[in-house]
Design an enzyme around this catalytic site. Sequence first.
Site, PDB file in Angstrom:
ATOM      1  N   SER A   1      25.400   7.141  16.299  1.00 57.35           N
ATOM      2  CA  SER A   1      26.146   7.534  15.101  1.00 57.35           C
ATOM      3  C   SER A   1      26.283   9.055  15.011  1.00 57.35           C
ATOM      4  O   SER A   1      25.518   9.805  15.616  1.00 57.35           O
ATOM      5  CB  SER A   1      25.443   7.028  13.849  1.00 57.35           C
ATOM      6  OG  SER A   1      25.374   5.627  13.855  1.00 57.35           O
TER       7      SER A   1
HETATM    8  N1  SAH Z   1      21.410   4.256  14.823  1.00 56.36           N
HETATM    9  C1  SAH Z   1      21.866   3.842  16.127  1.00 56.36           C
HETATM   10  C2  SAH Z   1      23.085   2.949  15.989  1.00 56.36           C
HETATM   11  C3  SAH Z   1      23.581   2.422  17.281  1.00 56.36           C
HETATM   12  S1  SAH Z   1      25.054   1.454  17.156  1.00 56.36           S
HETATM   13  C4  SAH Z   1      22.228   5.100  16.905  1.00 56.36           C
HETATM   14  O1  SAH Z   1      22.762   6.021  16.307  1.00 56.36           O
HETATM   15  O2  SAH Z   1      22.006   5.170  18.106  1.00 56.36           O
HETATM   16  C5  SAH Z   1      24.432  -0.061  16.484  1.00 56.36           C
HETATM   17  C6  SAH Z   1      23.464  -0.820  17.341  1.00 56.36           C
HETATM   18  O3  SAH Z   1      23.214  -2.061  16.701  1.00 56.36           O
HETATM   19  C7  SAH Z   1      23.975  -1.157  18.731  1.00 56.36           C
HETATM   20  O4  SAH Z   1      23.056  -0.709  19.683  1.00 56.36           O
HETATM   21  C8  SAH Z   1      24.055  -2.685  18.727  1.00 56.36           C
HETATM   22  O5  SAH Z   1      23.763  -3.274  19.971  1.00 56.36           O
HETATM   23  C9  SAH Z   1      23.013  -3.050  17.692  1.00 56.36           C
HETATM   24  N2  SAH Z   1      23.153  -4.369  17.081  1.00 56.36           N
HETATM   25  C10 SAH Z   1      24.289  -5.031  16.760  1.00 56.36           C
HETATM   26  N3  SAH Z   1      23.983  -6.218  16.195  1.00 56.36           N
HETATM   27  C11 SAH Z   1      22.624  -6.297  16.169  1.00 56.36           C
HETATM   28  C12 SAH Z   1      21.691  -7.284  15.702  1.00 56.36           C
HETATM   29  N4  SAH Z   1      22.077  -8.444  15.151  1.00 56.36           N
HETATM   30  N5  SAH Z   1      20.366  -7.016  15.830  1.00 56.36           N
HETATM   31  C13 SAH Z   1      19.933  -5.853  16.384  1.00 56.36           C
HETATM   32  N6  SAH Z   1      20.762  -4.907  16.842  1.00 56.36           N
HETATM   33  C14 SAH Z   1      22.092  -5.116  16.733  1.00 56.36           C
END
Ligand code: SAH
Length: 218
Positions: A66
């Site tokens: 993000s």
């Molecule tokens: N705060 C993180 C956000 C990454 S994007 C950062 O800035 O790096 C969101 C993440 O949520 C992705 O890695 C995706 O694979 C994960 N995600 C999506 N659905 C999910 C679920 N049901 N449970 C756990 N992770 C999930």
Amino acid sequence: MATPVVRQFGGARRRLIEELQAKGISDLAVLRAFDEVPRHAFVPSGVRHRAYEDAPLPIGHGQTISQPWVHARYLELLGLTGRERVLEIGTGSGFQTALLSRLAAQVFSIERIPALAQEAQAALAECGITSVVQRVGDGSLGWPEFAPYDAILVGAASPEVPRPLVEQLAIGGQLLVPIGGREEQVLVRVRRTEAGQERTSLDAMRFVPLIGTHGFED
Ligand code: SAH
């Protein structure tokens, strides 16, 4: 001896912190966490030179780290004191996980994609952060074993507030989750109270989808 990872890009990191302040982030504990955690350690080497731009970046597997302002906004809204037990859904790069480890007592984090969870774990270890408890799985179901949580952060967009997450909040605890369609969402804060729950709609956001039982379909 090689420069420890946290010392590299110090100038760029300070400029990012000034930019976050200019964009309204004033919580000093949050700004200090941004100074202590090297964002460049959490992005792929191909985009490392852009790690201190206030922008989301690709981290592989169709996912993104993000925008720093978004992480800062989440953390400022939570107003953590250092005593909290926190659950993060969507570890992704592990950067926000690392920030949380600076601001809360216990951090639990769930990621759906095993390779990302592994890379995040390696980046956290490189930064000397060993206190985070990670799991691969569907975070829309929460992590009941360690509930209740003082704060739950969802870093992916959901069509509705996942009910298990509200149930796993402590009384007085709060959940932050972007609610809406796959393209655009509004950040919603749910506070659990003695009487039930209170919901507030906050900023417009753009997140990748939460894929799971209480999220979007794969
Ligand atoms: N705060 C993180 C956000 C990454 S994007 C950062 O800035 O790096 C969101 C993440 O949520 C992705 O890695 C995706 O694979 C994960 N995600 C999506 N659905 C999910 C679920 N049901 N449970 C756990 N992770 C999930």
